[in-house]
Scaffold this motif. Sequence first.
Motif, PDB file in Angstrom:
ATOM      1  N   HIS A   1       1.290  -1.196  -0.114  1.00 33.34           N
ATOM      2  CA  HIS A   1       0.127  -0.097  -0.113  1.00 33.34           C
ATOM      3  C   HIS A   1       0.754   1.315   0.155  1.00 33.34           C
ATOM      4  N   GLY A   2       0.616   1.812  -1.329  1.00 31.42           N
ATOM      5  CA  GLY A   2       1.174   2.985  -1.169  1.00 31.42           C
ATOM      6  C   GLY A   2       3.034   3.242  -1.944  1.00 31.42           C
ATOM      7  N   LEU A   3       3.156   1.919  -2.352  1.00 29.68           N
ATOM      8  CA  LEU A   3       4.220   2.148  -3.425  1.00 29.68           C
ATOM      9  C   LEU A   3       4.096   2.578  -4.455  1.00 29.68           C
ATOM     10  N   PHE A   4       4.928   3.800  -4.867  1.00 32.34           N
ATOM     11  CA  PHE A   4       5.037   3.469  -6.054  1.00 32.34           C
ATOM     12  C   PHE A   4       3.215   4.691  -6.381  1.00 32.34           C
ATOM     13  N   GLY A   5       3.323   4.852  -4.916  1.00 32.91           N
ATOM     14  CA  GLY A   5       1.850   5.746  -5.276  1.00 32.91           C
ATOM     15  C   GLY A   5       0.464   4.546  -5.278  1.00 32.91           C
TER      16      GLY A   5
END
Length: 191
Positions: free
Chosen positions: A8-12
Motif C-alpha cells: 500500500h502506497g508503493l509508487f503511489g
Amino acid sequence: GLIFDYTHGLFGLSGWRWLFLIEGAPAVVLGIGMLWFLSDSPAKAKWLNDKEKAALLRRMEREQKAAPQHKSVKVWSEVFSRNMLILALMDLGMVAGLNTMAVWTPQIVREVIKVHNFSSVGLFTAIPAVAAFIAMPFWGSHSDRKMERSWHFAAPMAAAGVGWALVALSHRPEVRMLGLILCTLGPLIAQ
C-alpha cells in the motif's frame, strides 16, 4: 492480505491495485507466451516427435470418420430442450455458488474471526480453498473409479446448500467456518 499490507502506497498505488497487478501479471505473461508455444494442429507442434504427431493425426482422422452425421435441427428447439435447461440450471448453481464465495468469504471470515487486518482475513479465507484443493483429486478419482457422475455432482452441490444454511443460520464461528468449507468444496469438486 500480505500484498495489501506491504504494498500500500508503493509508487503511489494503493494495495488493491498492487493486488490486481501482481496476481494478473502471470496470466498476461503466460497468455502472450502461449501465442508462440501452442500450435493449431499436431503436425505443427514442436514439442511432439514425429511418431506422436502421426499417431495424433491418425486418431483425429478416425474420430472424424466415426462421428455421426448430424441432421439439421432448429437452434431454438435445442436451446429450450429439457436437457439443455437442466444443464443450464446446474451450471447456474455452480457459478452462482463460486461467485458468491469469491465475493462474500472475506467479509464472512472477518465477522467469524473478529479480526480486521487484511493478512489474517486472507489466511483464514484460504482455508476453504485449501480444503477444496486437497479434496478435488480424491473426489475426481473416486468418480472415475466408480464410473459415476450424477451423484458425484449432486452430493457436493447438496453439501454446498447445507454449507450456506450453516453460514446464514449459525452464530457459532466454527460452524460458520465449516459452512464456508462446504460452500467452497461443493461447486469446486462437483466440476
